[in-house]
Enzyme design. Structure first.
Site, PDB file in Angstrom:
ATOM      1  N   ASP A  49       0.852  -1.183   0.000  1.00  8.89           N
ATOM      2  CA  ASP A  49       0.000   0.000   0.000  1.00  8.89           C
ATOM      3  C   ASP A  49       0.901   1.250   0.000  1.00  8.89           C
ATOM      4  OD1 ASP A  49      -2.179   1.630  -0.059  1.00  8.89           O
ATOM      5  OD2 ASP A  49      -3.190   0.774   1.676  1.00  8.89           O
TER       6      ASP A  49
ATOM      7  N   GLU B 240     -10.121   7.442   4.953  1.00  8.47           N
ATOM      8  CA  GLU B 240      -9.046   6.823   5.736  1.00  8.47           C
ATOM      9  C   GLU B 240      -8.930   7.437   7.139  1.00  8.47           C
ATOM     10  OE1 GLU B 240      -5.576   5.409   3.616  1.00  8.47           O
ATOM     11  OE2 GLU B 240      -6.438   6.016   1.723  1.00  8.47           O
TER      12      GLU B 240
HETATM   13  C1  BGC Z   1      -5.129   3.237   0.450  1.00  5.13           C
HETATM   14  C2  BGC Z   1      -5.411   2.212  -0.628  1.00  5.13           C
HETATM   15  C3  BGC Z   1      -5.298   2.829  -1.991  1.00  5.13           C
HETATM   16  C4  BGC Z   1      -3.955   3.482  -2.135  1.00  5.13           C
HETATM   17  C5  BGC Z   1      -3.724   4.118  -3.494  1.00  5.13           C
HETATM   18  C6  BGC Z   1      -3.885   4.037   0.173  1.00  5.13           C
HETATM   19  O1  BGC Z   1      -3.804   5.133   1.029  1.00  5.13           O
HETATM   20  O2  BGC Z   1      -4.995   2.578   1.678  1.00  5.13           O
HETATM   21  O3  BGC Z   1      -6.683   1.676  -0.436  1.00  5.13           O
HETATM   22  O4  BGC Z   1      -5.501   1.847  -2.967  1.00  5.13           O
HETATM   23  O5  BGC Z   1      -3.827   4.493  -1.157  1.00  5.13           O
HETATM   24  O6  BGC Z   1      -4.429   5.272  -3.645  1.00  5.13           O
END
Ligand code: BGC
Length: 837
Positions: free
Chosen positions: A349, A549
């Protein structure tokens, strides 16, 4: 399934034959190609600069690339992979293992290195503009740049199309997963997947970072809305259905054709189980209990994805008992690749590598490679990642076999997805562009809105239920800013990462949908919540502001509706009461990404509809309210009366406001057998708890006298949140200002020793703690003391700095604020309150 197994056996035999050939080649050094010698030469020449290295590789090898096998689609995937791999230099292999951000790499660099993948993170649009046509042009340039590299390996482009191609202006935006969980319709999920794939493909992108397979146990978590439900079963079913739609049915002619894109099973694993619902937090469980949970439940959605031909898995930021998933050899290599036999690629990630153990970034990369990460989502550190991988192979920390395994996986995915046959800016792409955001696509989203709404409460008002009266009402007032706000109804991950309010894209607001549905009737809108007194039905729209998030993580005392909405409802209280006394039904529509504390509002409304974050097609709400459709959605989550009882909600039914499965029809009957939920009694709370809840402040007792930095109030400003070594913090970057605030309920008067856990890069005398009682409104009169802090060993070493204060019982606002930007960087992890007297 049978077919799948036969295919696996054939693949196994081919792999075995290839292995035998490889061993033969290794023993017989003479048959090594000249290219491999060049590779050896390059990897040994420590002294050469980056440019010289690339030059050398080019000069030595350019004439010798043999594309006859890997560009031949009649050859098997494994043959093509091996032929290509055998011609790659170590640097080219390392480059396949990185995924830069599109805005973190130039076209020249793409050609020079031949990077494996590129991403657009949340809100990362082409600089030229954010229309689908801008994306397509930009992505085609990127693809061409990759094809111009020495080996011409196509680049794999990934994006978070998590509820539609949501970064792109004008895309069809679907309800977030929590709503789709309430709809619980696999056939619909597959159709949604198809539309998402078509819109993503229209822009030339071949990969979406979806579906999210977390099952949120604790809705304080800011990613709850990205989950289909709290149970593994629904997550597995709907996630698989989405994947089938996005990728096409496995084993069919449809699978991964040029109207489909690759899905990603994310985030592996343990998501939704972190202590306190903390994003990127820790799943705290003894090893045996975790193993049982893993095997009996958590792996299930991943097994389903694999069976449905999903070829990529993204690792979770979370930890399990203190070990980050990104560094867990057991979870990635042993379980996912071993036990489940996953043959595709594992992607880290966003900057996830920076969170794992290792004294240097290079060491962190080494640990991640050894744990089994294949593709490094390192948006801006991708060049350093390439050098690190090269250096780690040279110094023996990682083996070249390990790198080869990762590169094989990446190439295999590219071959399987047809990237080597792909035409840049193909006719299919252009045809799909015609359909981008089309009526037909929006109709699917509108259907999803209709099916995702859950009618939680629907009392009788006289002879009829509130919803029955509303359906035929002639004079309707719609209240609240959120009724007419496209951005709010889309939530996070829309146009920008965090999402935002206002007309951020094309679509229909709930208010617009209602107006359009009722041409002959009077529909009035009041953002402020004012009634005319003439209406025969009222709709009040309230909810959460967009977030994504970590910034969506809440403490139990602030998991409520937006303050502006509660103020609106309070102001309208008398008028609403007067209307209800006349028999006018008041229907609340909630726009929330999760169950929130609405204990104070349940009695204020005759009906309550949870519409979640429905996306761009707000007309779906009116379809059900005023059309021939009835409600079909049911809760895939257990909804407690109070967020402070979340942790007990699975054990004690008396704490539950709406049970999982709740969902009513317009006539008041339940959709599921036990879906007619008579709302029980509000659990009794002490006066203090109630005060804390109603004030929206953090009750120190409830949080164990620990004030976590990241639970600051929404009106804090100039603070950043982050996460370093599993610690969430607020900080002031580059010596800028910070002003973090917390609303706190102090349950007992006395002397307290405040322990500030701080990391700082300088001794600083400029940070003060303000603690205002409600009677002191302005900072000038607040209690205020300097927080003693000195330089700590590093910015991730938090030391305990103490300060004694005297507090009364009651509400406080604490402010942690630097009074002068003196160039010091500091991070605050938490404040512990020790009662000393
Ligand atoms: C998230 C992921 C996402 C990635 C790319 C991360 O902060 O946890 O779910 O796919 O960013 O944008």
């Amino acid at each position: 399934m049978k077919q799948a197994k036969t295919k696996k056996i054939v693949a196994g035999v081919v792999a075995l034959l290839l292995l035998v050939c490889a061993i033969f080649l290794l023993i017989n050094k003479n048959v090594f190609s000249k290219k491999s010698d060049a590779q050896g030469e390059v990897t040994q020449s420590e002294e050469v600069t980056e440019d010289e290295t690339t030059e050398k590789v080019k000069n030595d090898d350019v004439a010798e690339v043999d594309k006859s096998v890997y560009m031949d689609s009649s050859k098997s995937v494994e043959e093509r992979v091996e032929s290509l791999l055998a011609q790659m230099t170590l640097r080219e292999k390392a480059a396949q293992m990185v995924q830069p951000e599109q805005n973190g790499i130039t076209l020249e660099q793409i050609t020079k290195y031949g990077v494996g993948s590129i991403l657009s993170g949340g809100g990362s649009a082409p600089t030229a503009g954010n229309k689908a046509t801008h994306w397509e042009k930009h992505i085609n340039e990127i693809k061409q740049a990759a094809l111009d590299s020495r080996l011409g390996i196509p680049v794999l482009y990934g994006v978070d199309a998590v509820h539609g191609h949501n970064n792109v202006y004008g895309a069809t935006v679907f309800p977030h997963n929590i709503g789709l969980g309430a709809a619980n319709d696999e056939e619909l999920m597959a159709r949604i997947g198809e539309v998402v794939a078509e819109e993503v493909r229209a822009t030339g992108i071949q990969w979406t970072f979806a579906p999210c397979l977390g099952n949120a146990q604790n809705e304080l978590w800011g990613r709850t809305y990205e989950c289909f439900g709290e149970d593994t079963d629904i997550v597995a079913r709907l996630g698989a259905a989405f994947a089938r739609g996005v990728q096409g049915e496995p084993e069919s002619e449809n699978y991964l054709t040029d109207t489909h894109v690759l899905a990603t099973a994310k985030h592996y694993i343990g998501e939704g189980f972190t202590a306190g619902g903390t994003n990127q937090g820790d799943v705290k469980m003894d090893a045996d209990s975790f193993e049982a949970l893993l095997q009996d439940s958590l792996l299930e959605p991943y097994r389903a994805q694999l069976e449905d031909g999903v070829l990529t898995v993204m690792v979770s930021f979370s930890s399990v008992n203190g070990e980050k998933c990104h560094e867990s050899t057991y979870l990635i290599k042993d379980v996912l690749k071993g036990q489940l036999g996953f043959n595709g690629l594992v992607v880290s990630d966003y900057n996830g590598i920076e969170q794992i153990a290792g004294a240097t970034f290079k060491a962190q990369v080494g640990n991640a490679v050894n744990a089994g990460i294949d593709l490094f989502m390192e948006p801006y550190n991708w060049e350093t990642t390439i050098s690190a991988i090269e250096a780690l192979v040279k110094d023996g920390t990682i083996t070249e076999e390990q790198i080869d395994d990762s590169v094989r996986r990446i190439l295999r995915v590219k071959f399987e997805a047809g990237l080597f046959e792909e035409q840049v800016g193909s006719d299919t792409e252009l045809a799909l562009m015609e359909e981008f955001g089309s009526e037909e696509h929006r109709e699917v989203a509108r259907e999803a809105v209709r099916k995702s709404m859950v009618l939680l409460k629907n009392d009788k008002v006289g002879q009829q239920t509130a919803m029955e009266i509303l359906q035929n009402a002639q004079n309707i007032s719609v209240l609240g800013t959120k009724a007419n706000d496209l951005g709010t109804q889309c939530g996070g991950w829309t146009i920008s990462w965090q999402g935002s309010t206002g007309k951020i894209t094309e679509g229909t607001t709930i208010m617009q949908g209602i107006t359009d549905a009722l041409p002959g009737r009077t529909v009035l809108y009041s953002a402020k919540g004012e009634l005319t007194g003439e209406e025969d039905a009222v709709i009040v729209v309230i909810g959460e502001k967009p977030y994504a998030e970590t910034s969506g993580d809440r403490s139990s005392s602030n998991l409520t509706i937006d303050k502006a909405d509660s103020t609106m409802v309070q102001n309208a209280d008398e008028a609403l009461k007067a209307a209800r006394e006349k028999g006018v039904p008041v229907v609340a529509v909630l726009l929330t990404g999760r169950p929130v504390t609405i204990a104070d509002y349940v009695d204020s409304f005759d009906a309550i509809v949870e519409a979640w974050l429905p996306g761009t097609e707000g007309a779906g709400v009116a379809d059900v309210f005023f059309g021939d459709y009835d409600f079909t959605g049911t809760l895939s989550f257990t909804w407690p009366w109070y967020a402070s009882d979340i942790e007990k909600k699975f054990e004690d039914e008396s704490l539950v406001l709406f049970k999982k499965g709740t969902g009513l029809r317009k006539d008041g009957t339940g959709i599921q057998a036990d879906g007619t939920v008579a709302i029980g009694a509000k659990p009794e709370k002490t006066e203090e708890e109630l005060n804390a809840i109603s004030e929206g402040s953090i009750n120190l007792e409830t949080v164990g006298y620990v004030l976590e930095a990241e639970n600051f109030t929404e009106d804090s400003y100039l603070v950043n949140t982050g996460n370093a070594n599993n610690i969430s913090y607020v900080d002031s970057w580059s010596g800028e200002w910070a002003n973090a605030k917390w609303d706190v309920w102090v349950p007992e008067a006395g002397d307290y020793r405040l322990h500030f856990f701080i990391a700082a890069d300088k001794d600083s005398k400029t940070v003060d703690i303000y603690y205002n009682t409600p009677t002191i409104e302005d900072d000038g009169n607040a209690n205020r003391t300097n927080v003693p802090m000195t330089k700590t060993a590093s910015m991730t070493d938090y030391e305990d700095f103490t300060l004694d204060v005297t507090l009364e019982k009651g509400s406080y606002q604490f402010k942690f604020m630097n009074t002068k930007a003196d160039g010091a960087d500091f991070r605050l992890d938490r404040i512990e309150f020790e009662h000393i007297n």
